[in-house]
Design a protein around this motif. Structure first.
Motif, PDB file in Angstrom:
ATOM      1  N   UNK A  69       0.826  -1.209   0.000  1.00  0.00           N
ATOM      2  CA  UNK A  69       0.000   0.000   0.000  1.00  0.00           C
ATOM      3  C   UNK A  69       0.859   1.259   0.000  1.00  0.00           C
ATOM      4  N   UNK A  70       1.932   1.236   0.768  1.00  0.00           N
ATOM      5  CA  UNK A  70       2.838   2.387   0.811  1.00  0.00           C
ATOM      6  C   UNK A  70       3.457   2.631  -0.568  1.00  0.00           C
ATOM      7  N   UNK A  71       3.821   1.554  -1.236  1.00  0.00           N
ATOM      8  CA  UNK A  71       4.374   1.683  -2.580  1.00  0.00           C
ATOM      9  C   UNK A  71       3.352   2.314  -3.529  1.00  0.00           C
ATOM     10  N   UNK A  72       2.092   1.888  -3.401  1.00  0.00           N
ATOM     11  CA  UNK A  72       1.047   2.431  -4.254  1.00  0.00           C
ATOM     12  C   UNK A  72       0.800   3.906  -4.009  1.00  0.00           C
ATOM     13  N   UNK A  73       0.769   4.288  -2.742  1.00  0.00           N
ATOM     14  CA  UNK A  73       0.534   5.693  -2.385  1.00  0.00           C
ATOM     15  C   UNK A  73       1.659   6.579  -2.925  1.00  0.00           C
ATOM     16  N   UNK A  74       2.903   6.128  -2.779  1.00  0.00           N
ATOM     17  CA  UNK A  74       4.048   6.908  -3.275  1.00  0.00           C
ATOM     18  C   UNK A  74       4.012   7.027  -4.795  1.00  0.00           C
ATOM     19  N   UNK A  75       3.694   5.925  -5.465  1.00  0.00           N
ATOM     20  CA  UNK A  75       3.634   5.951  -6.925  1.00  0.00           C
ATOM     21  C   UNK A  75       2.545   6.899  -7.409  1.00  0.00           C
ATOM     22  N   UNK A  76       1.410   6.908  -6.725  1.00  0.00           N
ATOM     23  CA  UNK A  76       0.300   7.770  -7.121  1.00  0.00           C
ATOM     24  C   UNK A  76       0.673   9.241  -6.946  1.00  0.00           C
ATOM     25  N   UNK A  77       1.385   9.534  -5.872  1.00  0.00           N
ATOM     26  CA  UNK A  77       1.819  10.912  -5.631  1.00  0.00           C
ATOM     27  C   UNK A  77       2.728  11.393  -6.758  1.00  0.00           C
ATOM     28  N   UNK A  78       3.621  10.520  -7.216  1.00  0.00           N
ATOM     29  CA  UNK A  78       4.518  10.874  -8.311  1.00  0.00           C
ATOM     30  C   UNK A  78       3.716  11.112  -9.594  1.00  0.00           C
ATOM     31  N   UNK A  79       2.738  10.263  -9.854  1.00  0.00           N
ATOM     32  CA  UNK A  79       1.936  10.398 -11.070  1.00  0.00           C
ATOM     33  C   UNK A  79       1.157  11.705 -11.066  1.00  0.00           C
ATOM     34  N   UNK A  80       0.668  12.118  -9.906  1.00  0.00           N
ATOM     35  CA  UNK A  80      -0.083  13.374  -9.818  1.00  0.00           C
ATOM     36  C   UNK A  80       0.827  14.571 -10.070  1.00  0.00           C
ATOM     37  N   UNK A  90      -2.448  -0.252  -5.129  1.00  0.00           N
ATOM     38  CA  UNK A  90      -2.631  -0.552  -3.709  1.00  0.00           C
ATOM     39  C   UNK A  90      -2.550   0.744  -2.913  1.00  0.00           C
ATOM     40  N   UNK A  91      -3.298   0.807  -1.817  1.00  0.00           N
ATOM     41  CA  UNK A  91      -3.383   2.047  -1.072  1.00  0.00           C
ATOM     42  C   UNK A  91      -4.650   2.807  -1.423  1.00  0.00           C
ATOM     43  N   UNK A  92      -5.526   2.154  -2.246  1.00  0.00           N
ATOM     44  CA  UNK A  92      -6.853   2.685  -2.567  1.00  0.00           C
ATOM     45  C   UNK A  92      -6.782   3.949  -3.426  1.00  0.00           C
ATOM     46  N   UNK A  93      -5.989   3.870  -4.495  1.00  0.00           N
ATOM     47  CA  UNK A  93      -5.824   4.970  -5.430  1.00  0.00           C
ATOM     48  C   UNK A  93      -6.303   4.541  -6.817  1.00  0.00           C
ATOM     49  N   UNK A  94      -7.102   5.393  -7.460  1.00  0.00           N
ATOM     50  CA  UNK A  94      -7.640   5.107  -8.789  1.00  0.00           C
ATOM     51  C   UNK A  94      -7.345   6.284  -9.705  1.00  0.00           C
ATOM     52  N   UNK A  95      -6.842   5.985 -10.882  1.00  0.00           N
ATOM     53  CA  UNK A  95      -6.604   7.014 -11.882  1.00  0.00           C
ATOM     54  C   UNK A  95      -7.366   6.704 -13.158  1.00  0.00           C
ATOM     55  N   UNK A  96      -8.037   7.697 -13.690  1.00  0.00           N
ATOM     56  CA  UNK A  96      -8.743   7.568 -14.971  1.00  0.00           C
ATOM     57  C   UNK A  96      -8.222   8.659 -15.883  1.00  0.00           C
ATOM     58  N   UNK A  97      -7.812   8.285 -17.088  1.00  0.00           N
ATOM     59  CA  UNK A  97      -7.344   9.269 -18.059  1.00  0.00           C
ATOM     60  C   UNK A  97      -8.532   9.765 -18.882  1.00  0.00           C
ATOM     61  N   UNK A  98      -8.511  11.059 -19.222  1.00  0.00           N
ATOM     62  CA  UNK A  98      -9.637  11.679 -19.924  1.00  0.00           C
ATOM     63  C   UNK A  98      -9.958  10.951 -21.222  1.00  0.00           C
ATOM     64  N   UNK A  99      -8.939  10.390 -21.888  1.00  0.00           N
ATOM     65  CA  UNK A  99      -9.180   9.673 -23.129  1.00  0.00           C
ATOM     66  C   UNK A  99     -10.095   8.473 -22.960  1.00  0.00           C
ATOM     67  N   UNK A 100     -10.138   7.900 -21.759  1.00  0.00           N
ATOM     68  CA  UNK A 100     -11.019   6.755 -21.521  1.00  0.00           C
ATOM     69  C   UNK A 100     -12.484   7.141 -21.677  1.00  0.00           C
ATOM     70  N   UNK A 101     -12.818   8.402 -21.400  1.00  0.00           N
ATOM     71  CA  UNK A 101     -14.208   8.833 -21.485  1.00  0.00           C
ATOM     72  C   UNK A 101     -14.682   8.977 -22.928  1.00  0.00           C
ATOM     73  N   UNK A 102     -13.755   8.937 -23.878  1.00  0.00           N
ATOM     74  CA  UNK A 102     -14.146   8.901 -25.286  1.00  0.00           C
ATOM     75  C   UNK A 102     -14.544   7.494 -25.720  1.00  0.00           C
ATOM     76  N   UNK A 103     -14.107   6.496 -24.957  1.00  0.00           N
ATOM     77  CA  UNK A 103     -14.400   5.094 -25.278  1.00  0.00           C
ATOM     78  C   UNK A 103     -15.528   4.565 -24.387  1.00  0.00           C
ATOM     79  N   UNK A 104     -15.480   4.899 -23.094  1.00  0.00           N
ATOM     80  CA  UNK A 104     -16.572   4.553 -22.171  1.00  0.00           C
ATOM     81  C   UNK A 104     -17.676   5.574 -22.382  1.00  0.00           C
ATOM     82  N   UNK A 105     -18.679   5.228 -23.179  1.00  0.00           N
ATOM     83  CA  UNK A 105     -19.624   6.208 -23.710  1.00  0.00           C
ATOM     84  C   UNK A 105     -20.841   6.442 -22.825  1.00  0.00           C
ATOM     85  N   UNK A 106     -20.968   5.715 -21.734  1.00  0.00           N
ATOM     86  CA  UNK A 106     -22.067   5.959 -20.801  1.00  0.00           C
ATOM     87  C   UNK A 106     -21.628   5.557 -19.399  1.00  0.00           C
TER      88      UNK A 106
END
Length: 268
Positions: A41-52, A103-119
């Motif tokens: 979980x700690x690894x996930x939280x750190x990775x998410x912080x870097x991505x943000x 892990x660490x309860x982090x979710x990322x969605x890229x804006x491009x996904x909303x062009x494919x997920x249509x509803x």
């Protein structure tokens, strides 16, 4: 002769390490997860912080609200142990068609996904799939398997005599065999398990489970990888669509019962 005997022992140890389950996933599949979840979980939280820091978050308020609403509906269906965690979801301002969970309860969605997920239901299929990766501890399994495999091969290399070109070639082949025969199929098993768990989460949250297969039809129309399924960490689009369609019926009953009670999700 001694060298080859040691190689066979190394292969046996590697296989046994991978096959022995220390716990079970939500679907009852035996798992090999040797690291503490707190460490993962700690690894996930750190990775998410870097991505943000590296990728800006979207400033599109309506889209952010839609993603948050779908996520909240899905999380509300989870067992207390997971529902009460401090989940964080970020909509990234990036046109790539992708989403992930750490892990660490982090979710990322890229804006491009909303062009494919249509509803909303197709987006729920995406986010439900990602939530499933977290609940099923796939991150821990992935790291544990790779760690055990690399350690077993390193040990075999040290115990198998002097370094020779032949020995180097043999262990290079063993490393490729472990990647194709152990790690990659293991990842495909994770993807299929996450798809099936995601079906349950989305239908219980009031999203139409039939849209899960349609999402992957959209993905296939968008363009597919040329990598053979054997050498991919993900099932092919056709395999995925077929598996989802075969498993929709019981979840459709759950969804239709919610519709009958006017309790279906309404995020869009």
């Amino acid at each position: 002769m001694h060298q080859m005997t040691t190689l066979y022992k190394t292969l046996l140890v590697t296989t046994l390490i991978t096959l022995v389950g220390c716990s079970s996933s939500p679907t009852g599949r035996k798992q090999f997860a040797i690291l503490p979840d707190s460490q993962i979980n700690q690894m996930g939280v750190k990775s998410f912080a870097v991505m943000k820091q590296e990728t800006p978050a979207s400033t599109n308020t309506p889209l952010k609200q839609q993603v948050q609403c779908v996520t909240d509906k899905l999380i509300a269906t989870l067992p207390d142990k997971y529902r009460n965690q401090a989940w964080e979801v970020v909509l990234f301002d990036d046109k790539q068609v992708n989403a992930f969970a750490l892990p660490g309860y982090k979710i990322g969605v890229y804006a491009g996904m909303l062009d494919v997920a249509q509803n909303q239901s197709q987006l729920a299929a995406v986010i439900g799939h990602e939530i499933a990766h977290v609940l099923a501890r796939h991150g821990n399994e992935r790291v544990s398997t790779q760690l055990a495999t690399s350690q077993a091969l390193a040990l075999g290399y040290q115990l198998s005599g002097e370094a020779t070109p032949e020995k180097a070639a043999i262990f290079q082949a063993l490393g490729l065999g472990a990647q194709v025969g152990i790690i990659l199929p293991f990842s495909r098993a994770h993807e299929t398990e996450a798809d099936l768990l995601g079906l349950a989460y989305m239908s219980e949250a009031g999203f139409d489970p039939r849209e899960s297969a349609q999402l992957w039809k959209n993905m296939a129309a968008k363009g597919s990888s040329k990598t053979p399924e054997l050498l991919s960490t993900h099932p092919s689009h056709s395999t995925r669509i077929d598996t989802l369609q075969k498993n929709v019926p019981p979840h459709l009953v759950t969804y239709e019962a919610l519709v009958a009670d006017n309790k279906q999700a309404n995020c869009y």
